[in-house]
Scaffold this motif. Sequence first.
Motif, mmCIF file in Angstrom:
data_model
loop_
_atom_site.group_PDB
_atom_site.id
_atom_site.type_symbol
_atom_site.label_atom_id
_atom_site.label_comp_id
_atom_site.label_asym_id
_atom_site.label_seq_id
_atom_site.Cartn_x
_atom_site.Cartn_y
_atom_site.Cartn_z
ATOM 1 N N ARG A 290 -12.701 11.377 7.948
ATOM 2 C CA ARG A 290 -11.900 10.839 9.050
ATOM 3 C C ARG A 290 -12.343 9.429 9.416
ATOM 4 O O ARG A 290 -11.528 8.515 9.519
ATOM 5 C CB ARG A 290 -12.023 11.761 10.270
ATOM 6 C CG ARG A 290 -11.258 11.262 11.506
ATOM 7 C CD ARG A 290 -11.765 11.915 12.790
ATOM 8 N NE ARG A 290 -13.186 11.671 13.010
ATOM 9 C CZ ARG A 290 -13.674 10.535 13.510
ATOM 10 N NH1 ARG A 290 -12.877 9.535 13.826
ATOM 11 N NH2 ARG A 290 -14.989 10.398 13.675
ATOM 12 N N TYR B 6 0.174 22.505 18.404
ATOM 13 C CA TYR B 6 -0.876 22.748 17.415
ATOM 14 C C TYR B 6 -1.677 21.503 17.025
ATOM 15 O O TYR B 6 -2.698 21.622 16.353
ATOM 16 C CB TYR B 6 -0.261 23.384 16.155
ATOM 17 C CG TYR B 6 0.344 24.734 16.450
ATOM 18 C CD1 TYR B 6 -0.451 25.827 16.755
ATOM 19 C CD2 TYR B 6 1.727 24.901 16.452
ATOM 20 C CE1 TYR B 6 0.102 27.070 17.045
ATOM 21 C CE2 TYR B 6 2.298 26.136 16.741
ATOM 22 C CZ TYR B 6 1.480 27.217 17.039
ATOM 23 O OH TYR B 6 2.029 28.436 17.329
ATOM 24 N N SER B 7 -1.221 20.330 17.424
ATOM 25 C CA SER B 7 -1.955 19.110 17.081
ATOM 26 C C SER B 7 -3.394 19.101 17.592
ATOM 27 O O SER B 7 -4.302 18.680 16.863
ATOM 28 C CB SER B 7 -1.215 17.877 17.624
ATOM 29 O OG SER B 7 -0.074 17.602 16.858
ATOM 30 N N PRO B 8 -3.652 19.545 18.825
ATOM 31 C CA PRO B 8 -5.053 19.515 19.290
ATOM 32 C C PRO B 8 -5.997 20.340 18.430
ATOM 33 O O PRO B 8 -7.153 19.940 18.225
ATOM 34 C CB PRO B 8 -4.961 20.069 20.721
ATOM 35 C CG PRO B 8 -3.568 19.765 21.154
ATOM 36 C CD PRO B 8 -2.732 19.926 19.910
ATOM 37 N N ASP B 9 -5.534 21.469 17.904
ATOM 38 C CA ASP B 9 -6.396 22.283 17.039
ATOM 39 C C ASP B 9 -6.735 21.540 15.761
ATOM 40 O O ASP B 9 -7.875 21.591 15.276
ATOM 41 C CB ASP B 9 -5.711 23.613 16.710
ATOM 42 C CG ASP B 9 -5.596 24.523 17.912
ATOM 43 O OD1 ASP B 9 -6.412 24.375 18.843
ATOM 44 O OD2 ASP B 9 -4.689 25.373 17.927
ATOM 45 N N TRP B 10 -5.727 20.854 15.194
ATOM 46 C CA TRP B 10 -5.991 20.078 13.972
ATOM 47 C C TRP B 10 -6.957 18.934 14.258
ATOM 48 O O TRP B 10 -7.923 18.717 13.514
ATOM 49 C CB TRP B 10 -4.692 19.524 13.393
ATOM 50 C CG TRP B 10 -4.943 18.465 12.369
ATOM 51 C CD1 TRP B 10 -5.487 18.629 11.136
ATOM 52 C CD2 TRP B 10 -4.706 17.062 12.518
ATOM 53 N NE1 TRP B 10 -5.608 17.418 10.500
ATOM 54 C CE2 TRP B 10 -5.137 16.438 11.315
ATOM 55 C CE3 TRP B 10 -4.163 16.266 13.534
ATOM 56 C CZ2 TRP B 10 -5.040 15.064 11.123
ATOM 57 C CZ3 TRP B 10 -4.060 14.902 13.328
ATOM 58 C CH2 TRP B 10 -4.500 14.309 12.137
ATOM 59 N N GLU B 11 -6.726 18.202 15.349
ATOM 60 C CA GLU B 11 -7.609 17.081 15.679
ATOM 61 C C GLU B 11 -9.041 17.544 15.894
ATOM 62 O O GLU B 11 -9.996 16.882 15.462
ATOM 63 C CB GLU B 11 -7.070 16.360 16.922
ATOM 64 C CG GLU B 11 -5.752 15.635 16.674
ATOM 65 C CD GLU B 11 -5.117 15.121 17.948
ATOM 66 O OE1 GLU B 11 -5.699 15.342 19.039
ATOM 67 O OE2 GLU B 11 -4.031 14.519 17.868
ATOM 68 N N LYS B 12 -9.210 18.688 16.526
ATOM 69 C CA LYS B 12 -10.550 19.234 16.718
ATOM 70 C C LYS B 12 -11.195 19.586 15.384
ATOM 71 O O LYS B 12 -12.406 19.400 15.189
ATOM 72 C CB LYS B 12 -10.468 20.468 17.618
ATOM 73 C CG LYS B 12 -11.817 21.075 17.962
ATOM 74 C CD LYS B 12 -11.654 22.281 18.877
ATOM 75 C CE LYS B 12 -12.995 22.918 19.195
ATOM 76 N NZ LYS B 12 -12.846 24.105 20.081
ATOM 77 N N SER B 13 -10.387 20.056 14.420
ATOM 78 C CA SER B 13 -10.927 20.470 13.123
ATOM 79 C C SER B 13 -11.518 19.307 12.339
ATOM 80 O O SER B 13 -12.369 19.509 11.465
ATOM 81 C CB SER B 13 -9.829 21.135 12.281
ATOM 82 O OG SER B 13 -8.955 20.169 11.700
ATOM 83 N N ARG C 162 -15.806 14.945 9.053
ATOM 84 C CA ARG C 162 -16.147 13.810 9.934
ATOM 85 C C ARG C 162 -16.253 12.522 9.134
ATOM 86 O O ARG C 162 -15.786 11.459 9.574
ATOM 87 C CB ARG C 162 -17.477 14.093 10.658
ATOM 88 C CG ARG C 162 -17.398 15.192 11.703
ATOM 89 C CD ARG C 162 -18.639 15.189 12.599
ATOM 90 N NE ARG C 162 -19.875 15.459 11.869
ATOM 91 C CZ ARG C 162 -20.384 16.666 11.653
ATOM 92 N NH1 ARG C 162 -19.727 17.741 12.078
ATOM 93 N NH2 ARG C 162 -21.534 16.816 11.014
ATOM 94 N N HIS D 45 -13.587 17.295 13.211
ATOM 95 C CA HIS D 45 -15.004 17.138 13.559
ATOM 96 C C HIS D 45 -15.802 18.404 13.239
ATOM 97 O O HIS D 45 -16.963 18.521 13.635
ATOM 98 C CB HIS D 45 -15.143 16.795 15.051
ATOM 99 C CG HIS D 45 -14.411 15.552 15.454
ATOM 100 N ND1 HIS D 45 -14.992 14.304 15.452
ATOM 101 C CD2 HIS D 45 -13.130 15.359 15.861
ATOM 102 C CE1 HIS D 45 -14.109 13.397 15.840
ATOM 103 N NE2 HIS D 45 -12.975 14.016 16.108
ATOM 104 N N ALA D 46 -15.191 19.327 12.497
ATOM 105 C CA ALA D 46 -15.788 20.652 12.308
ATOM 106 C C ALA D 46 -17.001 20.635 11.381
ATOM 107 O O ALA D 46 -17.899 21.452 11.530
ATOM 108 C CB ALA D 46 -14.739 21.634 11.782
#
Length: 449
Positions: free
Chosen positions: A258, A240-247, A255, A249-250
């Motif tokens: 971060r 599930y880490s990739p979904d969080w990392e993508k978020s 942005r 930049h949502a």
Amino acid sequence: MPPSEPTPPQPSPPETHPRYGAQVLLDAAARARDIVALTGGPPGAPSPPATPPAPAPAPPPSDTPPAAASAPTTVPVPVPAQSTGFERVLRGPSGLGTAGLRLSPRPSHHPEPPAPAPAPPAAHGTPIPGLYHHPVPDPDPVRVEEVSRRIKSWALDEVSLYPDDWEEEFDGFSVGSYMVGCHPDAPTVDHLMIATRLMVAENAVDDCYCEDHGGSPIGLGERLLLAHTALDPLHTTREYSPDWEKSLHADAPRRAYRSAMEYFVRASSPSQADRFRHDMARLHMGYLAEAAWAQLDAVPEVWEYLAMRQFNNFRPCPTITDTVGGYELPADLHAQPAMQKVIALAGNATTIVNDLYSYTKELDAPGRHLNLPVVIAEREGLSDRDAYLKSVEVHNDLMHDFEEHAAALAADCPLPNVQRFLRGVAAWVDGNHHWHQNNTYRYSLPDFW
């Protein structure tokens, strides 16, 4: 630049509320320079005569602006008895292997900030009549220009913070002037940018999640929690880490959070970073309380509103003054109840300044915006004018309490980093008022005088 000409002395406040400010904190530090006498014997032991202070180092040629000035009138501060908490911190740990951990004076790797400069001859905006404040010089225009250039480049190129039609509002905020004025002891522009990015990111969250640009109390808790993970990282499974990392930049607020936090973590210690995360959690909790009242269309009691404002306030800004100054106030000293009270009072006073200067701006905005004058008028049955004037009194009381407790703490714990941190918080309080007073693009005063 030619030196500023001093203004005539400002009227002194009532004798029951002596003016302390940054200058008296300097005085308190000077009277308590002999730290060895403080740490080398039991509380109450007589101290040997203090050695004459060494001459202050010359400031860098053009990179360091003058520190914020406070009022010319000072009052001697009595030195209170050593508190139990600070006695323990000053004494340091005991036992095997702890000799190197004692909190004793050591040479500073950063020069002390220069002495306060004289107040400017005139301000560009009109201060609120009767509002207790310390006039300070205009921020260094060279630094302001460079910080303004860099922050706009960051906002546009690194985090895509705002669309083209928001540019005038971004420029009108004058964040470069704000941060240079609030951090006069920042060693470099790089240090100033640490605070400036965080300030812009915090305002993006407030505007886009809570206020003017699409904000709403509906679903605010979810948005704030997900944004907070940009400051306080999520530790989860590989799946599930990739979904969080993508978020992260949502949207623009995430942005900005971060990126600003990445810069901050690189410049701060782990303790300073964790302190900031804690203060941001406080801020987000205050946002949620205000959102709950908006959803219920409720006006809180005055004391309830002030409780919310202790969390939804500027506290995260002055509490990082040591990181921006290039030094560290150790966690054990920052956590002392006396220091926490000083920081809380500074945040409370500076936030009521915002309530007062943004009063007419919020009246002109759609919907009902809660601020201290509005809440006092509603809850205490006062006219708009009388409620506003009473809010000025509330601010003044908070300012006097802040300065009295800060001066007592400076005398009680005369460590160099404590002294510098307290001066930094006092400078932030003064710079915050200066920016509000002079930002006529955003603020105008009501016709109550």
